[in-house]
Write a protein that holds these residues in place. Structure first.
Motif, PDB file in Angstrom:
ATOM      1  N   LEU A 123     -17.707  52.006  29.979  1.00  0.00           N
ATOM      2  CA  LEU A 123     -18.178  50.610  29.995  1.00  0.00           C
ATOM      3  C   LEU A 123     -17.104  49.646  29.488  1.00  0.00           C
ATOM      4  O   LEU A 123     -16.983  48.523  29.988  1.00  0.00           O
ATOM      5  CB  LEU A 123     -19.457  50.464  29.162  1.00  0.00           C
ATOM      6  CG  LEU A 123     -20.722  51.040  29.798  1.00  0.00           C
ATOM      7  CD1 LEU A 123     -21.900  50.909  28.843  1.00  0.00           C
ATOM      8  CD2 LEU A 123     -21.038  50.349  31.134  1.00  0.00           C
ATOM      9  N   ALA A 142     -15.011  49.102  32.393  1.00  0.00           N
ATOM     10  CA  ALA A 142     -15.704  48.263  33.382  1.00  0.00           C
ATOM     11  C   ALA A 142     -15.616  46.789  32.975  1.00  0.00           C
ATOM     12  O   ALA A 142     -15.376  45.915  33.817  1.00  0.00           O
ATOM     13  CB  ALA A 142     -17.158  48.697  33.519  1.00  0.00           C
ATOM     14  N   VAL A 143     -15.756  46.520  31.694  1.00  0.00           N
ATOM     15  CA  VAL A 143     -15.652  45.133  31.221  1.00  0.00           C
ATOM     16  C   VAL A 143     -14.218  44.620  31.414  1.00  0.00           C
ATOM     17  O   VAL A 143     -14.004  43.470  31.814  1.00  0.00           O
ATOM     18  CB  VAL A 143     -16.113  45.029  29.745  1.00  0.00           C
ATOM     19  CG1 VAL A 143     -15.707  43.701  29.132  1.00  0.00           C
ATOM     20  CG2 VAL A 143     -17.628  45.213  29.659  1.00  0.00           C
ATOM     21  N   GLY A 193     -13.800  43.420  34.788  1.00  0.00           N
ATOM     22  CA  GLY A 193     -14.423  42.103  34.908  1.00  0.00           C
ATOM     23  C   GLY A 193     -13.457  41.016  34.478  1.00  0.00           C
ATOM     24  O   GLY A 193     -13.284  40.006  35.170  1.00  0.00           O
ATOM     25  N   ASP A 226     -18.263  42.947  38.312  1.00  0.00           N
ATOM     26  CA  ASP A 226     -19.201  42.782  37.199  1.00  0.00           C
ATOM     27  C   ASP A 226     -20.143  43.978  37.168  1.00  0.00           C
ATOM     28  O   ASP A 226     -20.970  44.162  38.078  1.00  0.00           O
ATOM     29  CB  ASP A 226     -19.989  41.471  37.341  1.00  0.00           C
ATOM     30  CG  ASP A 226     -20.683  41.110  36.030  1.00  0.00           C
ATOM     31  OD1 ASP A 226     -21.248  42.022  35.394  1.00  0.00           O
ATOM     32  OD2 ASP A 226     -20.658  39.932  35.652  1.00  0.00           O
ATOM     33  N   CYS A 227     -20.020  44.788  36.121  1.00  0.00           N
ATOM     34  CA  CYS A 227     -20.818  46.023  36.042  1.00  0.00           C
ATOM     35  C   CYS A 227     -22.288  45.723  35.743  1.00  0.00           C
ATOM     36  O   CYS A 227     -23.108  46.637  35.754  1.00  0.00           O
ATOM     37  CB  CYS A 227     -20.233  46.977  35.005  1.00  0.00           C
ATOM     38  SG  CYS A 227     -20.277  46.323  33.330  1.00  0.00           S
ATOM     39  N   THR A 228     -22.644  44.466  35.513  1.00  0.00           N
ATOM     40  CA  THR A 228     -24.063  44.123  35.305  1.00  0.00           C
ATOM     41  C   THR A 228     -24.683  43.535  36.578  1.00  0.00           C
ATOM     42  O   THR A 228     -25.665  42.797  36.522  1.00  0.00           O
ATOM     43  CB  THR A 228     -24.256  43.121  34.138  1.00  0.00           C
ATOM     44  OG1 THR A 228     -23.663  41.868  34.499  1.00  0.00           O
ATOM     45  CG2 THR A 228     -23.614  43.624  32.857  1.00  0.00           C
ATOM     46  N   ASP A 274     -23.851  39.128  33.957  1.00  0.00           N
ATOM     47  CA  ASP A 274     -22.699  38.649  33.193  1.00  0.00           C
ATOM     48  C   ASP A 274     -22.178  39.770  32.289  1.00  0.00           C
ATOM     49  O   ASP A 274     -22.801  40.112  31.282  1.00  0.00           O
ATOM     50  CB  ASP A 274     -23.088  37.437  32.336  1.00  0.00           C
ATOM     51  CG  ASP A 274     -21.880  36.831  31.644  1.00  0.00           C
ATOM     52  OD1 ASP A 274     -20.773  37.415  31.748  1.00  0.00           O
ATOM     53  OD2 ASP A 274     -22.043  35.783  31.003  1.00  0.00           O
ATOM     54  N   TYR A 275     -21.048  40.328  32.689  1.00  0.00           N
ATOM     55  CA  TYR A 275     -20.491  41.464  31.933  1.00  0.00           C
ATOM     56  C   TYR A 275     -20.156  41.082  30.492  1.00  0.00           C
ATOM     57  O   TYR A 275     -20.023  41.953  29.628  1.00  0.00           O
ATOM     58  CB  TYR A 275     -19.235  42.003  32.642  1.00  0.00           C
ATOM     59  CG  TYR A 275     -18.087  41.013  32.657  1.00  0.00           C
ATOM     60  CD1 TYR A 275     -17.115  41.039  31.669  1.00  0.00           C
ATOM     61  CD2 TYR A 275     -17.995  40.035  33.644  1.00  0.00           C
ATOM     62  CE1 TYR A 275     -16.078  40.122  31.654  1.00  0.00           C
ATOM     63  CE2 TYR A 275     -16.975  39.118  33.638  1.00  0.00           C
ATOM     64  CZ  TYR A 275     -16.010  39.165  32.640  1.00  0.00           C
ATOM     65  OH  TYR A 275     -14.996  38.255  32.619  1.00  0.00           O
ATOM     66  N   ARG A 276     -20.030  39.781  30.211  1.00  0.00           N
ATOM     67  CA  ARG A 276     -19.701  39.362  28.832  1.00  0.00           C
ATOM     68  C   ARG A 276     -20.905  39.500  27.898  1.00  0.00           C
ATOM     69  O   ARG A 276     -20.788  39.326  26.694  1.00  0.00           O
ATOM     70  CB  ARG A 276     -19.186  37.923  28.827  1.00  0.00           C
ATOM     71  CG  ARG A 276     -17.775  37.820  29.415  1.00  0.00           C
ATOM     72  CD  ARG A 276     -17.435  36.424  29.801  1.00  0.00           C
ATOM     73  NE  ARG A 276     -18.358  35.920  30.819  1.00  0.00           N
ATOM     74  CZ  ARG A 276     -18.173  34.809  31.520  1.00  0.00           C
ATOM     75  NH1 ARG A 276     -17.102  34.067  31.308  1.00  0.00           N
ATOM     76  NH2 ARG A 276     -19.047  34.424  32.423  1.00  0.00           N
ATOM     77  N   LEU A 319     -22.355  42.275  27.325  1.00  0.00           N
ATOM     78  CA  LEU A 319     -22.374  43.624  26.744  1.00  0.00           C
ATOM     79  C   LEU A 319     -21.781  43.549  25.343  1.00  0.00           C
ATOM     80  O   LEU A 319     -20.709  42.979  25.147  1.00  0.00           O
ATOM     81  CB  LEU A 319     -21.519  44.567  27.591  1.00  0.00           C
ATOM     82  CG  LEU A 319     -22.191  45.179  28.803  1.00  0.00           C
ATOM     83  CD1 LEU A 319     -21.156  45.781  29.732  1.00  0.00           C
ATOM     84  CD2 LEU A 319     -23.143  46.276  28.359  1.00  0.00           C
ATOM     85  N   ILE A 335     -27.096  47.346  34.120  1.00  0.00           N
ATOM     86  CA  ILE A 335     -25.755  47.846  34.441  1.00  0.00           C
ATOM     87  C   ILE A 335     -25.855  48.741  35.673  1.00  0.00           C
ATOM     88  O   ILE A 335     -26.801  49.517  35.810  1.00  0.00           O
ATOM     89  CB  ILE A 335     -25.181  48.679  33.273  1.00  0.00           C
ATOM     90  CG1 ILE A 335     -25.040  47.801  32.029  1.00  0.00           C
ATOM     91  CG2 ILE A 335     -23.850  49.312  33.657  1.00  0.00           C
ATOM     92  CD1 ILE A 335     -24.797  48.603  30.764  1.00  0.00           C
TER      93      ILE A 335
END
Ligand code: AMP
Ligand code: MG
Length: 327
Positions: free
Chosen positions: A87, A90-91, A94, A102-104, A139-141, A143, A163
């Motif tokens: 993860l 993944a971020v 992003g 974007d992993c979300t 929004d991956y931010r 996490l 996710i």
């Protein structure tokens, strides 16, 4: 020259080439490896890959990822180190792609009909209001990572966030398989996990492993064949999961910024040393498109890309190894 007999083994210079395929990661994963005790090493690599996939698989309600999703907006979830690392990467994809990756993206995939484990995709276009609302959940931010003394937790800040690991889990799991093979003394192997293919060392005849990049519109045809050594190629294509709606091809890669499936690209292949990098960046470039995508990889050392746009134009990064590609 080596011969493969019906048990899947071959002999070259006293070494055994062992080939095995198993269903994993919603595809078939194939490992070819040769060297001392290749069969045992391949078995151990599959065991490792199966284990890591158990943590990451968002279709398994007991996986780490599913537990993070179930607890979105509630509380941090204790996860395995692999989940935490995957993860974190993944971020970073992003950030690298300015949010194209974007992993979300899970809620948007569900909205367009792609959050299904089985093939056979169908869906219908959602309303623009639904797209707008669903985008608020991507929004991956959002996490939040915490680690202390080998204890790892991950929190998704907002209820309803999801996710999805589809864009990077094959690469992450392939990297885990490769390091296990190395640990077991194997220096020459190929791991093919769907569109992500990692080559380590050479074939038993001493030549580099050869990997074809498939033609996005001619099933069974290749647009180029690559010679790979100690590197990975990943391909993202609009032919993997798609349906037609009002004459438009709706494919499984969604631009998180617009909330709509990407239309401008047929396929992207990315070469990078780490499988997770090639997998993640190929999906990111699919969203960014040819111009921005090539500009991005031309600024990253050791990463190369081939992008085929919707008209069939092929664009290559500066040091793509094979200039002879056909469409
Ligand atoms: P790949 O074949 O590696 O390009 O991965 C495609 C998969 O990534 C899709 O099936 C989705 O599960 C997921 N996905 C779709 N859009 C995005 C996106 N913008 N960022 C990250 N993952 C995505
Ligand atoms: Mg990918």
């Amino acid at each position: 020259m080596f011969l493969i007999n019906f048990t899947g083994k071959a002999v070259a210079n006293g070494d055994v080439l062992f080939v095995e395929r198993r269903p994993l990661l919603h595809t078939y994963v194939e490992i070819k490896a040769w060297g001392p005790q290749a069969e045992l090493a391949v078995d151990a690599a599959f065991a490792e890959m199966e284990q890591v996939n158990m943590f990451l698989n968002n279709y398994d309600p007991k996986s780490d990822i599913s537990r993070i999703n179930q607890n979105a907006g509630k509380e941090p979830v204790a996860v395995n180190k692999n989940t935490f690392q995957a993860l974190t990467l993944a971020v970073s994809f992003g950030e690298l792609s300015g949010g194209a990756f974007d992993c979300t993206v899970g809620p948007l995939l569900a909205l367009w009909g792609f959050a299904k484990e089985e093939a056979g995709i169908s869906g219908s276009d959602p309303s623009s209001i639904a797209v707008l609302q669903t985008r608020q959940l991507v929004d991956y931010r959002s996490l939040v990572f915490q680690s202390e003394h080998d204890q790892f937790t991950v929190l998704l800040k907002k209820k309803g966030m999801q996710i999805d690991v589809g864009a990077f889990s094959k690469g992450y799991v392939a990297d885990c398989g490769l390091s296990l093979l190395k640990k077991k003394g194997i220096g020459n192997a190929l791991i093919a996990a769907g569109g992500t293919i990692s080559a380590m060392g050479v074939k038993p005849d001493g030549a580099p492993w050869k990997v074809g990049v498939r033609h996005p519109r001619n099933d069974g045809a290749f647009i180029t064949v690559l010679s790979l050594k100690d590197t990975t190629v990943s391909t993202s294509g609009d032919y993997e999961k798609f349906y037609y709606q009002k004459g438009k091809r709706r494919t499984h890669i969604i631009d998180p910024r617009s909330g709509v499936p990407v239309e401008a690209v047929q396929a992207v292949s990315v070469i990078a040393d780490k499988a997770v990098m090639s997998d993640g960046i190929s999906t990111a470039l699919f969203v960014l498109g040819a111009r921005e995508g090539i500009a991005l990889v031309d600024g990253i050392n050791g990463v190369e890309a081939l992008i085929i746009d919707q008209k069939g134009n092929i664009v290559l990064s500066q040091n793509w190894p094979q200039k002879m590609v056909v469409y």
